[in-house]
Scaffold this active site. Structure first.
Site, mmCIF file in Angstrom:
data_model
loop_
_atom_site.group_PDB
_atom_site.id
_atom_site.type_symbol
_atom_site.label_atom_id
_atom_site.label_comp_id
_atom_site.label_asym_id
_atom_site.label_seq_id
_atom_site.Cartn_x
_atom_site.Cartn_y
_atom_site.Cartn_z
ATOM 1 N N TYR A 12 0.976 -1.209 -0.095
ATOM 2 C CA TYR A 12 0.038 -0.109 -0.015
ATOM 3 C C TYR A 12 0.903 1.580 -0.037
ATOM 4 O O TYR A 12 0.938 2.091 -0.843
ATOM 5 C CB TYR A 12 -0.823 0.004 1.143
ATOM 6 N N ASP A 32 9.922 -7.343 -3.463
ATOM 7 C CA ASP A 32 8.782 -7.851 -2.660
ATOM 8 C C ASP A 32 8.334 -9.093 -2.795
ATOM 9 O O ASP A 32 8.785 -9.828 -3.989
ATOM 10 C CB ASP A 32 7.496 -7.116 -3.381
ATOM 11 N N GLY A 37 1.729 -7.558 -0.756
ATOM 12 C CA GLY A 37 1.675 -6.559 -1.971
ATOM 13 C C GLY A 37 0.663 -7.170 -3.147
ATOM 14 O O GLY A 37 0.587 -8.304 -2.987
ATOM 15 N N SER A 117 7.106 3.661 13.059
ATOM 16 C CA SER A 117 5.521 3.735 13.530
ATOM 17 C C SER A 117 5.557 4.804 14.529
ATOM 18 O O SER A 117 6.237 4.632 15.667
ATOM 19 C CB SER A 117 4.995 2.551 13.506
ATOM 20 N N TYR A 141 4.431 -5.167 18.154
ATOM 21 C CA TYR A 141 4.612 -4.744 16.593
ATOM 22 C C TYR A 141 5.536 -3.340 16.924
ATOM 23 O O TYR A 141 6.414 -3.216 16.165
ATOM 24 C CB TYR A 141 3.314 -4.532 16.012
ATOM 25 N N LYS A 145 9.683 -2.385 16.069
ATOM 26 C CA LYS A 145 9.872 -1.009 15.326
ATOM 27 C C LYS A 145 11.158 -0.461 16.092
ATOM 28 O O LYS A 145 12.007 0.141 15.651
ATOM 29 C CB LYS A 145 8.830 -0.050 14.927
ATOM 30 N N LEU A 190 -9.210 2.545 10.185
ATOM 31 C CA LEU A 190 -10.846 2.993 10.094
ATOM 32 C C LEU A 190 -10.972 3.368 8.689
ATOM 33 O O LEU A 190 -12.207 2.589 8.389
ATOM 34 C CB LEU A 190 -10.965 4.203 11.091
ATOM 35 N N ARG A 221 -7.708 10.802 15.735
ATOM 36 C CA ARG A 221 -6.433 10.191 15.275
ATOM 37 C C ARG A 221 -5.729 11.065 13.917
ATOM 38 O O ARG A 221 -6.494 11.731 13.570
ATOM 39 C CB ARG A 221 -6.397 8.800 14.548
ATOM 40 N N GLY A 284 -6.146 0.177 26.147
ATOM 41 C CA GLY A 284 -5.026 0.776 25.562
ATOM 42 C C GLY A 284 -5.210 2.023 24.504
ATOM 43 O O GLY A 284 -4.212 2.438 24.144
HETATM 44 N N1 LIG Z 1 -0.306 1.649 7.043
HETATM 45 C C1 LIG Z 1 0.178 2.345 8.004
HETATM 46 O O1 LIG Z 1 -0.684 3.358 8.568
HETATM 47 C C2 LIG Z 1 1.496 2.419 8.810
HETATM 48 C C3 LIG Z 1 1.485 3.007 9.961
HETATM 49 C C4 LIG Z 1 2.817 2.898 10.493
HETATM 50 C C5 LIG Z 1 3.824 2.108 9.917
HETATM 51 N N2 LIG Z 1 3.574 1.454 8.882
HETATM 52 C C6 LIG Z 1 4.711 0.581 8.045
HETATM 53 O O2 LIG Z 1 4.706 0.820 6.912
HETATM 54 C C7 LIG Z 1 5.328 -0.054 6.068
HETATM 55 C C8 LIG Z 1 4.367 -0.530 4.987
HETATM 56 O O3 LIG Z 1 3.036 -0.568 5.258
HETATM 57 P P1 LIG Z 1 1.704 -0.844 4.325
HETATM 58 O O4 LIG Z 1 0.745 -0.225 5.127
HETATM 59 O O5 LIG Z 1 2.305 -0.311 3.109
HETATM 60 O O6 LIG Z 1 1.842 -2.381 4.389
HETATM 61 P P2 LIG Z 1 1.741 -3.496 3.186
HETATM 62 O O7 LIG Z 1 1.449 -4.850 3.919
HETATM 63 O O8 LIG Z 1 0.666 -3.239 2.080
HETATM 64 O O9 LIG Z 1 3.138 -3.303 2.530
HETATM 65 C C9 LIG Z 1 4.107 -4.315 3.088
HETATM 66 C C10 LIG Z 1 4.727 -4.928 1.827
HETATM 67 O O10 LIG Z 1 6.030 -5.647 2.052
HETATM 68 C C11 LIG Z 1 6.103 -6.868 1.405
HETATM 69 N N3 LIG Z 1 6.428 -7.921 2.265
HETATM 70 C C12 LIG Z 1 6.431 -8.403 3.814
HETATM 71 N N4 LIG Z 1 7.198 -9.059 4.152
HETATM 72 C C13 LIG Z 1 8.006 -9.210 3.109
HETATM 73 C C14 LIG Z 1 9.241 -10.117 2.926
HETATM 74 N N5 LIG Z 1 9.676 -11.005 4.025
HETATM 75 N N6 LIG Z 1 10.047 -9.957 1.961
HETATM 76 C C15 LIG Z 1 9.735 -9.039 0.750
HETATM 77 N N7 LIG Z 1 8.364 -8.547 1.005
HETATM 78 C C16 LIG Z 1 7.643 -8.538 2.118
HETATM 79 C C17 LIG Z 1 4.531 -7.184 1.458
HETATM 80 O O11 LIG Z 1 4.061 -8.094 0.407
HETATM 81 C C18 LIG Z 1 3.967 -5.787 1.057
HETATM 82 O O12 LIG Z 1 3.992 -5.464 -0.451
HETATM 83 C C19 LIG Z 1 5.377 -1.483 7.233
HETATM 84 O O13 LIG Z 1 6.447 -1.581 7.688
HETATM 85 C C20 LIG Z 1 4.157 -0.820 8.159
HETATM 86 O O14 LIG Z 1 4.607 -1.384 9.513
HETATM 87 C C21 LIG Z 1 2.267 1.507 8.422
#
Ligand SMILES: NC(=O)c1ccc[n+]([C@@H]2O[C@H](COP(=O)([O-])OP(=O)(O)OC[C@H]3O[C@@H](n4cnc5c(N)ncnc54)[C@H](O)[C@@H]3O)[C@@H](O)[C@H]2O)c1
Length: 324
Positions: A12, A32, A37, A117, A141, A145, A190, A221, A284
């Site tokens: 995403y 990826d 993804g 995060s 989680y 981080k 949300l 938020r 929490g």
């Molecule tokens: N979405 C949020 O609001 C948010 C908030 C804070 C932090 N984050 C962090 O941002 C990052 C991206 O989040 P997102 O929402 O895009 O999530 P997402 O799940 O859409 O994206 C993660 C991507 O990493 C790939 N992936 C996971 N494990 C893998 C591996 N072992 N090897 C290769 N590829 C792998 C997945 O296929 C996916 O494309 C994450 O690290 C998440 O913890 C997200």
């Protein structure tokens, strides 16, 4: 031409980050494993490597080619699940990052931009949250981080790998130009949940408490538009590269929206009914959580441009409507 390796770039946020670097003229490579993804999120202008962070040899091979930097977004991100299977989160998030740091140590690539995060902070002791706030994650989680942030600090000192730790608040919205088509898988935030109710995929939104000390009683938020987030990655990379110094910043907007405000905005934008039920508060959950964006403004010369509620909701609705 500058080159960037985006790990998790089919996800995403990663797909939006890929767009930002492509628009800035970089040669983009996405790595990826497509576990969360989507193929449809891969752009034809970017090279794609189907590989897993758990595969140490594959990473070493990929990084034989020097990149100007790596953006590392690949992680598991469900805070609730992390409390049930912490071992899975340790392997994916911590070991995965360690494999990457090992490969970086053996390579010529010397910059990593890391998706941290707001979960590193835990319960807010004051608002808005700034980077000096105590770090007490409430879930495993958030702990992963924070651990990774510590590893990055050590690898900066010991291996001269410079980093940017970007502490995201709630990422939301989709590319305003509609170029990202793949819906986030198993969303727990949300706005996507509200969208699933609008499309009829879910029956109702559970609102966790309406007796908080906020104007309408529901939780507030900080939602940051994913395009703003993506631009901040580009700015952070350029800042680390130009200054040769690592950095840690919050990426939020400085203000928040309540659950009921989000539901109302989604109702207006989609013109659909969005039934909701008030249920018990979740343990929490603070009443309000929002960040200052002052440090990011100053250091990165970055301002959110797309993070108003209407843009957050309407850009998301467009993609949900198309996928219906
Ligand atoms: N979405 C949020 O609001 C948010 C908030 C804070 C932090 N984050 C962090 O941002 C990052 C991206 O989040 P997102 O929402 O895009 O999530 P997402 O799940 O859409 O994206 C993660 C991507 O990493 C790939 N992936 C996971 N494990 C893998 C591996 N072992 N090897 C290769 N590829 C792998 C997945 O296929 C996916 O494309 C994450 O690290 C998440 O913890 C997200």
């Amino acid at each position: 031409m500058k080159s960037i390796l985006i790990i998790g770039g089919a996800g995403y946020i990663g797909s939006h980050v890929a767009l930002s670097f492509l628009e800035a003229g970089y040669a983009v490579t996405v790595l990826d494993n497509l576990s969360a993804g989507r193929q449809i999120n891969l752009f034809k202008e970017a090279r794609f490597i189907h590989a897993d962070l758990q595969d140490r040899m594959a990473l070493q091979n990929v990084l034989k080619e020097p990149y100007d930097g790596v953006v590392h977004l690949a992680a598991l991100k469900a805070a609730g699940e992390s409390m049930i299977v912490p071992e899975k989160y340790s392997i994916q998030n911590i070991n995965g990052t360690m494999n990457l740091l090992e490969a970086l140590s053996n390579s010529k690539t010397r910059i990593i931009i890391f998706s941290s995060s707001a979960a590193v902070y835990g319960m807010p002791q004051y608002l808005p949250l700034d980077e000096k706030h105590p770090l007490n994650p409430l879930n495993f989680y958030g702990f992963t981080k924070l651990e990774i942030e510590h590893f990055l600090e050590w690898f900066d000192q010991l291996k001269e790998i410079r980093y940017a730790s970007l502490r995201y608040f709630n990422a939301a919205g989709y590319d305003p130009q509609g170029r990202v088509k793949g819906l986030e898988q198993n969303p727990a935030n949300l706005i996507p949940i509200v969208m699933e109710v609008a499309t009829g995929e879910r029956q109702r939104v559970d609102v966790y408490g309406n007796d908080y000390p906020t104007p309408d009683g529901t939780g507030i938020r900080d939602y940051i538009h994913v395009t703003d987030l993506a631009h901040a990655h580009l700015k952070a990379f350029e800042c680390v590269q130009e200054q040769g110094q690592s950095l840690t910043v919050n990426l939020g907007t400085g203000k928040g929206y309540s659950v009921l405000e989000v539901i109302e905005a989604a109702r207006t934008v989609s013109n659909r009914k969005i039934p909701y039920t008030i249920v018990d508060r979740r343990p929490g959950d603070p009443a309000e959580l929002y960040s200052t964006s002052e440090k990011a403004n100053q250091l990165l010369k970055w301002q959110p441009q797309f993070s108003d509620l209407n843009m957050l909701v309407s850009s998301t609705w467009k993609v949900y409507e198309e996928n219906m």
